[in-house]
Design a protein around this motif. Sequence first.
Motif, PDB file in Angstrom:
ATOM      1  N   LYS A 125       0.734  -0.799   0.043  1.00 61.23           N
ATOM      2  CA  LYS A 125       0.038   0.082  -0.266  1.00 61.23           C
ATOM      3  C   LYS A 125       0.658   1.216  -0.160  1.00 61.23           C
ATOM      4  O   LYS A 125       0.460   2.082  -0.532  1.00 61.23           O
ATOM      5  CB  LYS A 125      -1.210  -0.173   1.688  1.00 61.23           C
ATOM      6  CG  LYS A 125      -1.819  -0.454   1.327  1.00 61.23           C
ATOM      7  CD  LYS A 125      -2.887  -1.175   2.648  1.00 61.23           C
ATOM      8  CE  LYS A 125      -3.814  -1.650   2.386  1.00 61.23           C
ATOM      9  NZ  LYS A 125      -4.666  -1.690   3.177  1.00 61.23           N
ATOM     10  N   GLU A 126       1.618   0.972   0.846  1.00 60.67           N
ATOM     11  CA  GLU A 126       2.623   2.701   1.052  1.00 60.67           C
ATOM     12  C   GLU A 126       3.682   2.553  -0.263  1.00 60.67           C
ATOM     13  O   GLU A 126       3.591   3.400  -0.831  1.00 60.67           O
ATOM     14  CB  GLU A 126       3.659   2.071   2.342  1.00 60.67           C
ATOM     15  CG  GLU A 126       3.308   2.687   3.517  1.00 60.67           C
ATOM     16  CD  GLU A 126       3.832   1.899   4.335  1.00 60.67           C
ATOM     17  OE1 GLU A 126       5.054   1.945   4.670  1.00 60.67           O
ATOM     18  OE2 GLU A 126       3.587   1.784   5.474  1.00 60.67           O
ATOM     19  N   GLU A 127       3.991   1.567  -0.809  1.00 60.00           N
ATOM     20  CA  GLU A 127       4.755   1.664  -2.398  1.00 60.00           C
ATOM     21  C   GLU A 127       3.350   2.044  -2.957  1.00 60.00           C
ATOM     22  O   GLU A 127       4.212   2.902  -4.129  1.00 60.00           O
ATOM     23  CB  GLU A 127       5.740   0.130  -2.102  1.00 60.00           C
ATOM     24  CG  GLU A 127       6.329   0.024  -1.342  1.00 60.00           C
ATOM     25  CD  GLU A 127       7.233  -1.679  -2.225  1.00 60.00           C
ATOM     26  OE1 GLU A 127       6.372  -2.239  -3.266  1.00 60.00           O
ATOM     27  OE2 GLU A 127       8.291  -1.882  -1.837  1.00 60.00           O
ATOM     28  N   PHE A 128       2.513   1.532  -3.461  1.00 60.45           N
ATOM     29  CA  PHE A 128       1.480   1.650  -4.429  1.00 60.45           C
ATOM     30  C   PHE A 128       1.358   3.621  -4.570  1.00 60.45           C
ATOM     31  O   PHE A 128       1.101   3.729  -5.277  1.00 60.45           O
ATOM     32  CB  PHE A 128       0.406   1.401  -3.747  1.00 60.45           C
ATOM     33  CG  PHE A 128      -1.187   1.564  -5.066  1.00 60.45           C
ATOM     34  CD1 PHE A 128      -0.144   0.835  -6.566  1.00 60.45           C
ATOM     35  CD2 PHE A 128      -2.153   2.643  -5.006  1.00 60.45           C
ATOM     36  CE1 PHE A 128      -1.922   1.722  -7.572  1.00 60.45           C
ATOM     37  CE2 PHE A 128      -2.697   3.440  -5.444  1.00 60.45           C
ATOM     38  CZ  PHE A 128      -3.285   2.379  -6.644  1.00 60.45           C
ATOM     39  N   ALA A 129       0.838   4.289  -3.244  1.00 56.62           N
ATOM     40  CA  ALA A 129       0.718   5.199  -2.764  1.00 56.62           C
ATOM     41  C   ALA A 129       1.969   6.205  -3.126  1.00 56.62           C
ATOM     42  O   ALA A 129       1.796   7.502  -4.209  1.00 56.62           O
ATOM     43  CB  ALA A 129       0.675   5.347  -1.000  1.00 56.62           C
TER      44      ALA A 129
END
Length: 240
Positions: A125-129
């Motif tokens: 999720k963090e990488e996608f954001a």
Amino acid sequence: MECKEQQGKRGLISSMDNFKEDSSNQLNDKLNETRMKLFNMWESCNLTGLKQKYGESLKMIKERCFEIYEEEKEMYDKVQLAKMAIAEQNALVEKMQEDIQIANQKFESDEKQKQEVLEKIEQLKEEFAKKQEFIYTHNQENKAKLKELNRSAELFKRRMGLEIRRVYGEQLQFIFKYINSKNPEQLFTFLLKFNEEGNYEVMSCDPPLECMPLLQEKLKETNNFPAFLANVRKAFIALV
């Protein structure tokens, strides 16, 4: 007197001859008697019976040896089958032990795996954001650069006969005129795009400019695109 002596000698010789003949006859008689005894003994032996008994005994021995061989062969086969069965059972037991060990390890690691999955989801999720933010920023920067390019293009179009065409998706073709005073309509072009890092990248140049890599590196450092276009035009003029 001589006659008597001669007669005596003749008698003696005659007696010796008779003795020799008797001895020879006795020897021949003994030899014949011995020969007859041996012959009778030979005839008394039943060779046919002995051969038959020998053949029967040999046959019985062969048959018994063959029976022993077959019994040992059958016993060997049974031993091999027993070994194979034992090996299969051992392999099955080992496989069951491995399955039990794997099941225990899996059971023990369920909670750990669950936690790792949750952590991985959060990381994704963090990488996608971050990726979305990077794409947004990159697009904004590209839009700003395109806007600057359009502004510079209008300026150069009015002053230097520059034309910009969009080709191959996001790539731009820059076309210069009025470079060659003898042939003002001769075209001098280069193809430009934005690479993944958001920097300007020249894909081709016609006619080729040896100084293009240096001009491109300077553009990357200064981010002054109008100056870059001016320097490219000067390099084209130097070729004429």
